[in-house]
Design a protein around this motif. Structure first.
Motif, PDB file in Angstrom:
ATOM      1  N   TYR A 127      77.736  15.994   7.451  1.00 61.20           N
ATOM      2  CA  TYR A 127      77.891  15.377   8.845  1.00 61.20           C
ATOM      3  C   TYR A 127      78.872  15.799   9.784  1.00 61.20           C
ATOM      4  O   TYR A 127      78.700  16.161  10.742  1.00 61.20           O
ATOM      5  CB  TYR A 127      78.261  13.821   8.414  1.00 61.20           C
ATOM      6  CG  TYR A 127      78.478  13.227   9.823  1.00 61.20           C
ATOM      7  CD1 TYR A 127      77.360  12.637  10.676  1.00 61.20           C
ATOM      8  CD2 TYR A 127      79.666  12.815  10.425  1.00 61.20           C
ATOM      9  CE1 TYR A 127      77.613  12.053  11.824  1.00 61.20           C
ATOM     10  CE2 TYR A 127      79.901  12.055  11.362  1.00 61.20           C
ATOM     11  CZ  TYR A 127      78.791  11.872  12.272  1.00 61.20           C
ATOM     12  OH  TYR A 127      79.001  10.856  13.286  1.00 61.20           O
ATOM     13  N   PHE A 128      80.121  16.300   9.134  1.00 61.57           N
ATOM     14  CA  PHE A 128      81.047  16.837  10.115  1.00 61.57           C
ATOM     15  C   PHE A 128      80.622  18.153  10.582  1.00 61.57           C
ATOM     16  O   PHE A 128      80.938  18.384  11.726  1.00 61.57           O
ATOM     17  CB  PHE A 128      82.635  16.913   9.229  1.00 61.57           C
ATOM     18  CG  PHE A 128      83.457  17.416  10.256  1.00 61.57           C
ATOM     19  CD1 PHE A 128      83.994  16.710  10.927  1.00 61.57           C
ATOM     20  CD2 PHE A 128      83.993  18.803   9.909  1.00 61.57           C
ATOM     21  CE1 PHE A 128      85.235  16.971  11.943  1.00 61.57           C
ATOM     22  CE2 PHE A 128      85.045  19.458  10.784  1.00 61.57           C
ATOM     23  CZ  PHE A 128      85.581  18.407  11.817  1.00 61.57           C
ATOM     24  N   TYR A 129      80.001  18.933   9.800  1.00 60.50           N
ATOM     25  CA  TYR A 129      79.635  20.319  10.161  1.00 60.50           C
ATOM     26  C   TYR A 129      78.466  19.993  11.445  1.00 60.50           C
ATOM     27  O   TYR A 129      78.735  20.638  12.389  1.00 60.50           O
ATOM     28  CB  TYR A 129      78.983  21.212   9.140  1.00 60.50           C
ATOM     29  CG  TYR A 129      78.019  22.317   9.521  1.00 60.50           C
ATOM     30  CD1 TYR A 129      78.794  23.407  10.108  1.00 60.50           C
ATOM     31  CD2 TYR A 129      76.658  22.166   9.763  1.00 60.50           C
ATOM     32  CE1 TYR A 129      77.839  24.435  10.420  1.00 60.50           C
ATOM     33  CE2 TYR A 129      75.943  23.084   9.904  1.00 60.50           C
ATOM     34  CZ  TYR A 129      76.667  24.163  10.344  1.00 60.50           C
ATOM     35  OH  TYR A 129      75.790  25.537  10.828  1.00 60.50           O
ATOM     36  N   ASN A 130      77.608  19.267  11.207  1.00 60.04           N
ATOM     37  CA  ASN A 130      76.884  19.072  12.160  1.00 60.04           C
ATOM     38  C   ASN A 130      76.996  18.421  13.496  1.00 60.04           C
ATOM     39  O   ASN A 130      76.843  18.555  14.391  1.00 60.04           O
ATOM     40  CB  ASN A 130      75.511  17.957  11.744  1.00 60.04           C
ATOM     41  CG  ASN A 130      74.579  18.776  10.723  1.00 60.04           C
ATOM     42  OD1 ASN A 130      74.079  19.865  10.958  1.00 60.04           O
ATOM     43  ND2 ASN A 130      74.499  18.303   9.583  1.00 60.04           N
ATOM     44  N   PHE A 131      78.383  17.499  13.337  1.00 58.25           N
ATOM     45  CA  PHE A 131      78.819  16.972  14.350  1.00 58.25           C
ATOM     46  C   PHE A 131      79.566  18.094  15.298  1.00 58.25           C
ATOM     47  O   PHE A 131      79.363  17.911  16.376  1.00 58.25           O
ATOM     48  CB  PHE A 131      79.984  15.839  13.917  1.00 58.25           C
ATOM     49  CG  PHE A 131      81.094  15.149  15.086  1.00 58.25           C
ATOM     50  CD1 PHE A 131      80.192  14.457  16.047  1.00 58.25           C
ATOM     51  CD2 PHE A 131      82.074  15.804  15.170  1.00 58.25           C
ATOM     52  CE1 PHE A 131      81.106  14.047  16.980  1.00 58.25           C
ATOM     53  CE2 PHE A 131      83.011  15.455  16.325  1.00 58.25           C
ATOM     54  CZ  PHE A 131      82.432  14.237  17.268  1.00 58.25           C
ATOM     55  N   VAL A 132      80.368  18.998  14.702  1.00 55.43           N
ATOM     56  CA  VAL A 132      80.906  19.994  15.339  1.00 55.43           C
ATOM     57  C   VAL A 132      79.832  20.886  16.311  1.00 55.43           C
ATOM     58  O   VAL A 132      79.953  21.188  17.249  1.00 55.43           O
ATOM     59  CB  VAL A 132      81.623  20.896  14.327  1.00 55.43           C
ATOM     60  CG1 VAL A 132      82.001  22.279  15.216  1.00 55.43           C
ATOM     61  CG2 VAL A 132      83.063  20.271  13.573  1.00 55.43           C
ATOM     62  N   VAL A 133      78.676  21.142  15.344  1.00 58.64           N
ATOM     63  CA  VAL A 133      77.462  22.005  16.109  1.00 58.64           C
ATOM     64  C   VAL A 133      77.160  21.172  17.235  1.00 58.64           C
ATOM     65  O   VAL A 133      76.725  21.626  18.456  1.00 58.64           O
ATOM     66  CB  VAL A 133      76.573  22.242  15.018  1.00 58.64           C
ATOM     67  CG1 VAL A 133      75.239  22.944  15.773  1.00 58.64           C
ATOM     68  CG2 VAL A 133      76.885  23.313  14.051  1.00 58.64           C
TER      69      VAL A 133
END
Length: 103
Positions: A7-13
């Protein structure tokens, strides 16, 4: 972004794409105009980008908190698959975003 393992990676993207779109909109304010490839500045675009960003982040945050993924899914192989999936989606939507300005 709503149902992703990392989730955090996708949030940053997703956040970086949102910031990029806002910067493009302000670039249109200074360099754009009718008939140019860059386009024209519109406050409604800023409002729609922001409302869409906030709504997707809030919805995905609620879903992610209620449905925690299994810890066994946090592997390098899954992270690699998700990264490649995100790159593919970004390329597809970038092409779709450019096509209307070509005609």
């Amino acid at each position: 972004m709503i149902d992703r393992i990392f989730y955090f990676y996708n949030f940053v993207v997703f956040t970086s794409i949102f910031i990029f779109m806002i910067l493009i909109e302000f670039l249109q304010l200074f360099l754009g105009g009718h008939g140019t490839f860059i386009g024209t500045f519109d406050k409604a675009d800023l409002v729609c980008f922001t409302l869409g960003y906030i709504s997707i982040v809030l919805i995905s945050n609620c879903i992610h908190k209620s449905n925690k993924p299994d810890k066994k899914l946090f592997t390098f192989e899954n992270k690699k698959k998700e990264f490649l999936y995100n790159i593919k989606i970004i390329i597809i939507f970038a092409i779709l975003g450019v096509l209307p300005s070509l005609f």
